[in-house]
Write a protein that holds these residues in place. Sequence first.
Motif, PDB file in Angstrom:
ATOM      1  N   TYR A 106       0.831  -1.203   0.000  1.00 51.01           N
ATOM      2  CA  TYR A 106       0.000   0.000   0.000  1.00 51.01           C
ATOM      3  C   TYR A 106       0.868   1.257   0.000  1.00 51.01           C
ATOM      4  O   TYR A 106       0.535   2.252  -0.658  1.00 51.01           O
ATOM      5  N   ASP A 107       1.979   1.218   0.700  1.00 50.55           N
ATOM      6  CA  ASP A 107       2.897   2.356   0.717  1.00 50.55           C
ATOM      7  C   ASP A 107       3.401   2.655  -0.689  1.00 50.55           C
ATOM      8  O   ASP A 107       3.460   3.819  -1.109  1.00 50.55           O
ATOM      9  N   ARG A 108       3.761   1.632  -1.440  1.00 53.41           N
ATOM     10  CA  ARG A 108       4.218   1.835  -2.817  1.00 53.41           C
ATOM     11  C   ARG A 108       3.075   2.362  -3.684  1.00 53.41           C
ATOM     12  O   ARG A 108       3.290   3.213  -4.561  1.00 53.41           O
ATOM     13  N   TYR A 109       1.863   1.860  -3.464  1.00 52.49           N
ATOM     14  CA  TYR A 109       0.702   2.351  -4.216  1.00 52.49           C
ATOM     15  C   TYR A 109       0.480   3.842  -3.948  1.00 52.49           C
ATOM     16  O   TYR A 109       0.279   4.636  -4.878  1.00 52.49           O
ATOM     17  N   ALA A 110       0.526   4.237  -2.666  1.00 46.87           N
ATOM     18  CA  ALA A 110       0.306   5.641  -2.315  1.00 46.87           C
ATOM     19  C   ALA A 110       1.396   6.532  -2.891  1.00 46.87           C
ATOM     20  O   ALA A 110       1.126   7.642  -3.358  1.00 46.87           O
ATOM     21  N   ALA A 111       2.648   6.051  -2.885  1.00 45.21           N
ATOM     22  CA  ALA A 111       3.759   6.863  -3.388  1.00 45.21           C
ATOM     23  C   ALA A 111       3.695   7.053  -4.890  1.00 45.21           C
ATOM     24  O   ALA A 111       4.018   8.139  -5.398  1.00 45.21           O
ATOM     25  N   ILE A 112       3.274   6.038  -5.631  1.00 47.17           N
ATOM     26  CA  ILE A 112       3.306   6.101  -7.095  1.00 47.17           C
ATOM     27  C   ILE A 112       1.983   6.600  -7.670  1.00 47.17           C
ATOM     28  O   ILE A 112       1.973   7.389  -8.626  1.00 47.17           O
ATOM     29  N   CYS A 113       0.877   6.166  -7.096  1.00 51.18           N
ATOM     30  CA  CYS A 113      -0.431   6.496  -7.667  1.00 51.18           C
ATOM     31  C   CYS A 113      -1.043   7.758  -7.077  1.00 51.18           C
ATOM     32  O   CYS A 113      -1.882   8.391  -7.726  1.00 51.18           O
ATOM     33  N   GLN A 114      -0.664   8.130  -5.869  1.00 51.48           N
ATOM     34  CA  GLN A 114      -1.223   9.319  -5.226  1.00 51.48           C
ATOM     35  C   GLN A 114      -0.099  10.151  -4.596  1.00 51.48           C
ATOM     36  O   GLN A 114      -0.078  10.372  -3.383  1.00 51.48           O
ATOM     37  N   PRO A 115       0.846  10.618  -5.394  1.00 56.16           N
ATOM     38  CA  PRO A 115       2.027  11.306  -4.832  1.00 56.16           C
ATOM     39  C   PRO A 115       1.690  12.592  -4.091  1.00 56.16           C
ATOM     40  O   PRO A 115       2.393  12.959  -3.138  1.00 56.16           O
ATOM     41  N   LEU A 116       0.635  13.306  -4.494  1.00 59.50           N
ATOM     42  CA  LEU A 116       0.302  14.570  -3.835  1.00 59.50           C
ATOM     43  C   LEU A 116      -0.273  14.347  -2.437  1.00 59.50           C
ATOM     44  O   LEU A 116      -0.159  15.230  -1.573  1.00 59.50           O
ATOM     45  N   ARG A 117      -0.868  13.200  -2.205  1.00 57.27           N
ATOM     46  CA  ARG A 117      -1.449  12.887  -0.894  1.00 57.27           C
ATOM     47  C   ARG A 117      -0.551  11.986  -0.063  1.00 57.27           C
ATOM     48  O   ARG A 117      -0.903  11.613   1.049  1.00 57.27           O
ATOM     49  N   TYR A 118       0.612  11.639  -0.619  1.00 54.10           N
ATOM     50  CA  TYR A 118       1.442  10.626   0.028  1.00 54.10           C
ATOM     51  C   TYR A 118       1.932  11.058   1.408  1.00 54.10           C
ATOM     52  O   TYR A 118       1.893  10.275   2.363  1.00 54.10           O
ATOM     53  N   ALA A 119       2.389  12.297   1.528  1.00 54.16           N
ATOM     54  CA  ALA A 119       2.951  12.753   2.809  1.00 54.16           C
ATOM     55  C   ALA A 119       1.928  12.664   3.934  1.00 54.16           C
ATOM     56  O   ALA A 119       2.266  12.291   5.060  1.00 54.16           O
ATOM     57  N   ARG A 120       0.671  12.981   3.628  1.00 56.94           N
ATOM     58  CA  ARG A 120      -0.354  12.904   4.666  1.00 56.94           C
ATOM     59  C   ARG A 120      -0.832  11.468   4.875  1.00 56.94           C
ATOM     60  O   ARG A 120      -1.064  11.040   6.007  1.00 56.94           O
ATOM     61  N   ALA A 121      -0.974  10.718   3.773  1.00 60.05           N
ATOM     62  CA  ALA A 121      -1.463   9.342   3.891  1.00 60.05           C
ATOM     63  C   ALA A 121      -0.492   8.451   4.639  1.00 60.05           C
ATOM     64  O   ALA A 121      -0.901   7.534   5.353  1.00 60.05           O
TER      65      ALA A 121
END
Length: 315
Positions: A117-132
């Motif tokens: 999930y961390d890789r998904y958040a970093a690649i697919c949702q980079p703008l929300r990654y820091a908060r997610a």
Amino acid sequence: MAGENQTHVTEFTLLGFSHGQPFLFVLFLAIYLATLLGNSAILALVSLDPHLRSPMYFFLSHLSCLDICYSSVTVPKILANALRPRATISYRGCLAQTFFLMACAGAECTLLAVMAYDRYAAICQPLRYARAMSRGVCVAAAAGCWLWGMLDSAVHTLLASQLSFCGAARLQHLFCDVPPLLAAACSDTRPSQAALHAASVFVGLSPFLLVVVSYLRILATVLGMPVATSRRKAFSTCSAHLLVVALYFVTANLNYNRPSAGYSPAADTLVSALYCIVTPMLNPLIYSLRNREVRGALRKALRGRGTAGSGGSEA
């Protein structure tokens, strides 16, 4: 009656391999030392290198810690028994080994899903990654993985403690685990079997499906990237984790969900050794070879050590 019979079991004889063989002692010792060295190196690199302070490497450090625990639960006892004429483990020691082994198994399944999930958040949702994936979220997720593994293990160990064993208590195995205990029991094993099947769904299959869904979304996002270098960079950050996931879930499935037909103690011992002993040794090697940032941190640490050594000799 089952509980009364059970109190007479004070130890189990382990029949996983022929004992009194120095070669096996040396082999398992080498694997154990490589596991400790490799995973300790990952822990040290993540702690010392500021470039490895991202959530990805935070979870990698927990994976390395789990792998050290995996090996330390089983291998020291195997080494102690390797040169003895009869390999044994006490009844309480067997239950303790089962508990910690299953706890590590449950925690690692969940942790691999969180890492996906961390890789998904970093690649697919980079703008929300820091908060997610904030520091608080990462700490809570890691703690949840450890707790989930312990709760799952507590159920299996409690059910195993209710089993009774008639005659000589012998386990066709290298160490204590739920499947060999069920094979040796002479009481009703249906509750434990049901718990294993439930765990294979909620602790094994569910995290695996989360990994699959995460990487399908990652694949769709990466293939849509216009720049080839961006695609290569995204794939490179995922390849090591994919290899670890494949290695872990395949051996775990073979260990806990083998068909009863064609059961072989020798094959069972080999699969369990791959799952609990060899895989923890390979994980840091995979990350070292497949992850550019880990390789760079390792080279930097080695260069720094060499420079320090040269300076010390010149002084």
